[in-house]
Design an enzyme around this catalytic site. Structure first.
Site, PDB file in Angstrom:
ATOM      1  CB  ILE A   1     -14.223 -29.085 -17.307  1.00  0.00           C
ATOM      2  CG1 ILE A   1     -14.901 -30.449 -17.224  1.00  0.00           C
ATOM      3  CG2 ILE A   1     -13.000 -29.173 -18.217  1.00  0.00           C
ATOM      4  CD1 ILE A   1     -15.542 -30.892 -18.527  1.00  0.00           C
TER       5      ILE A   1
ATOM      6  CE1 TYR B   1     -23.918 -29.448 -24.039  1.00  0.00           C
ATOM      7  CE2 TYR B   1     -24.055 -31.715 -24.801  1.00  0.00           C
ATOM      8  CZ  TYR B   1     -23.382 -30.721 -24.130  1.00  0.00           C
ATOM      9  OH  TYR B   1     -22.158 -30.987 -23.539  1.00  0.00           O
TER      10      TYR B   1
ATOM     11  CE  LYS C   1     -20.685 -28.465 -25.436  1.00  0.00           C
ATOM     12  NZ  LYS C   1     -19.630 -27.646 -24.800  1.00  0.00           N
TER      13      LYS C   1
ATOM     14  CB  THR D   1     -19.399 -31.101 -14.209  1.00  0.00           C
ATOM     15  OG1 THR D   1     -20.331 -31.205 -15.307  1.00  0.00           O
ATOM     16  CG2 THR D   1     -17.998 -31.457 -14.698  1.00  0.00           C
TER      17      THR D   1
END
Length: 312
Positions: A55, A185, A189, A222
């Protein structure tokens, strides 16, 4: 963290991902993903972290096509896992005497095994969140100098829908007592959203010509998925074209946040599919924002200007 808690964290993360993939599949089948049209951005300078692939690369490429001078953090070396490296990068950038109109905090890791950064921080927290926290604060003076009324500078921080199932453990931000890659994770975020909202409050209180917003790219094809559950990797391999966004599609929201005239002077927004939407309700809690900000200042060795800014 008990096995039951770790399994719960994993299930919540994968449930969010599955819901997004279904939504993206329906959109692709019904009306598709139509590339937005963005206006040219000549004489603007942007820094994009993680800009060498995925990205980040697509974001940098699209901004460059619009006429921006884009600095990719991997090319002007900056290791977000090292406070020393971040400070050296900022010092090097400032010697170039360039303005800075845009900072895109994009780099990150996902679901990695338990390990630490050069400074001993849990890797998700250290790279995804704390490195960007420090980088942003060290570059704020350049952003303020470069922004102007009606043509402000912008900070765009890339989070994800995983923040909706994140839990911020202020007593153990490093996940040292127990570790779940999924929980770590999601927490990183969530921290990015809280950070952005508090940053925007500070900028607005000081009348700064800088805004801060969050971009959610969706589920994007990705290389970050190498550590995820094998079933997700299988879905990505077999059905990626249908249920995952391409990196270019995933970058559109970041680019929108950088250049959209509708966002001039507006910050504290959570953007998904080039539109504003609500983030997790807890992210709007100013006390939680302040607590995380204060702890982050302590960990990175910078001054907390919250009380000074709000006259407390």
């Amino acid at each position: 963290m008990s096995l039951l808690s770790a399994a719960r964290a994993a299930l919540r993360v994968y449930a969010v991902g599955a819901a997004l993939m279904v939504a993206q599949l329906l959109r692709r089948c019904v009306r598709g993903f139509v590339e937005p049209v963005f206006s040219p951005q000549p004489e603007r300078v942007a820094i994009v972290t993680g800009g060498s692939d995925g990205i980040g690369y697509s974001t940098a490429k699209q901004l460059a096509k619009l006429g921006m001078h884009v600095i990719i953090v991997e090319f002007l070396y900056c290791n977000l896992a090292s406070i020393k490296s971040i400070r050296q990068f900022v010092q090097t950038f400032k010697t170039k005497k360039l303005p800075l109109h845009v900072l895109v905090n994009n780099a990150g890791v996902m679901m990695v095994p338990q390990r630490t950064t050069d400074d001993g921080f849990e890797e998700h927290f250290g790279i995804n969140y704390l490195g960007h926290f420090l980088l942003t604060n060290l570059l704020l003076d350049k952003l303020r100098e470069s922004g102007a009324p009606g043509r402000g500078a912008r900070v765009v921080t890339v989070s994800s829908a995983t923040h909706y199932v994140g839990e911020l453990n202020l007593d153990d931000l490093q996940s040292s007592a127990s570790y779940s890659a999924h929980a770590a994770y999601a927490q990183s975020k969530l921290a990015l959203v809280l950070f952005t909202y508090h940053l925007q409050a500070l900028l607005a209180a000081r009348g700064s010509p800088v805004t801060a917003n969050v971009a959610d790219p969706g589920v994007v094809d990705t290389d970050l998925y190498r550590h995820v559950f094998w079933g997700t990797r299988l879905v990505k391999k077999l059905l990626g074209w249908w249920v995952f966004k391409t990196p270019d599609e995933g970058a559109w929201t970041s680019v929108y946040a950088v250049v959209a005239p509708a966002l001039e002077g507006l910050g504290g927004r959570y953007l998904y599919n080039e539109r504003e939407t609500r983030s997790l309700e807890a992210t709007y809690d100013p006390e939680l924002q302040r607590q995380l900000w204060a702890r982050s200042c302590q960990l990175t060795g910078i001054a907390d200007v919250t009380r000074e800014t709000f006259g407390e």
